[in-house]
Design a protein around this motif. Structure first.
Motif, PDB file in Angstrom:
ATOM      1  N   HIS A 187       0.833  -1.206   0.000  1.00  0.00           N
ATOM      2  CA  HIS A 187       0.000   0.000   0.000  1.00  0.00           C
ATOM      3  C   HIS A 187       0.872   1.262   0.000  1.00  0.00           C
ATOM      4  O   HIS A 187       0.572   2.238  -0.696  1.00  0.00           O
ATOM      5  CB  HIS A 187      -0.933   0.001   1.213  1.00  0.00           C
ATOM      6  N   THR A 190       2.474   1.703  -3.400  1.00  0.00           N
ATOM      7  CA  THR A 190       1.503   2.171  -4.390  1.00  0.00           C
ATOM      8  C   THR A 190       1.209   3.652  -4.198  1.00  0.00           C
ATOM      9  O   THR A 190       1.174   4.436  -5.160  1.00  0.00           O
ATOM     10  CB  THR A 190       0.198   1.363  -4.277  1.00  0.00           C
ATOM     11  N   THR A 191       1.010   4.051  -2.937  1.00  0.00           N
ATOM     12  CA  THR A 191       0.695   5.448  -2.644  1.00  0.00           C
ATOM     13  C   THR A 191       1.823   6.383  -3.059  1.00  0.00           C
ATOM     14  O   THR A 191       1.594   7.471  -3.604  1.00  0.00           O
ATOM     15  CB  THR A 191       0.405   5.624  -1.150  1.00  0.00           C
TER      16      THR A 191
END
Length: 232
Positions: A187, A190-191
């Protein structure tokens, strides 16, 4: 990266010859191939001492490449429990006893109250001996044994255990599975749109979730590199 549910699987994301771990004190970079070899040899070493999946290994090391790779390598086949090197003797006694640690990893020859605490509690001490590349090491010490659950960690195994701060009550152990920590790393990557072209300059403490996962694991899992400084 979306299907990687273990720390070991994340380590496979980097190209073999690309740097994975870099240092600030002149040691050569550790490539992804070297990091994967380190993880495999560390798990084999732990298994030979009777330590395997879900067995807790406490780590007391200063910030730097060896702390980063000790976390990554041990987490591929056991449960890591990083502790603040600044703890006092009584704090180490509490945390090591509460963790029911099977072993404690320390830098070879370093005088720390963690050593006395482990000796008092009868916990195996493994001394980390650095190699020439940043983060490369071998573990000395321990006695031969047979691990109940040897081999690489599986998604539901516990990768990391940390204590709560204890501000309102007695500190409690929080277990994070391989799936938990790798999902967090994915996560974050990806961010931040991390890629193999990126390098993380880490100044965060590596006994803390932010430094371990948000900085090191997300960067390595993206195929990029982490520069592990002694601190800020």
């Amino acid at each position: 990266m979306s299907s990687n549910k273990t720390v070991g699987a994340l380590l496979e994301n980097g190209e073999a010859n690309r740097p994975a771990i870099r240092a600030t004190e002149g040691r050569a970079s550790l490539s992804f191939a070297g990091l994967r070899e380190l993880a495999a040899s560390t798990v084999a070493r732990l298994n030979s001492l009777g330590i395997g999946r879900n067995d807790r290994v406490a780590i007391v090391l200063p910030n730097g490449p060896d702390m980063a790779t000790a976390f990554l390598a041990i987490a591929t086949g056991a449960t890591t429990a990083p502790l603040n090197p600044a703890y006092r003797l009584e704090e180490f006694e509490f945390y090591l006893a509460d963790l029911k640690a099977r072993a404690l990893v320390l830098a070879k020859g370093v005088d720390t109250p963690a050593r006395a605490a482990a000796e008092k509690l009868g916990i195996t001490i493994l001394e980390l001996v650095p190699g020439t590349a940043a983060g490369a090491f071998i573990l000395e010490g321990g006695t031969p044994g047979t691990a109940a659950h040897p081999g690489p960690a599986e998604p539901d195994d516990v990768a990391l255990v940390l204590h709560t701060s204890g501000t309102t009550a007695r500190p409690k152990i929080v277990p994070l599975t391989q799936t938990n920590v790798t999902a967090s790393a994915r996560h974050i990557a990806t961010t931040l749109a991390l890629s193999p072209a990126d390098t993380c300059l880490n100044v965060m403490p590596l006994f803390h979730i932010h430094g371990l996962i948000a900085a090191v694991l997300s960067s390595i899992g993206s195929g990029g590199a982490a520069i592990c400084t002694p601190g800020f």
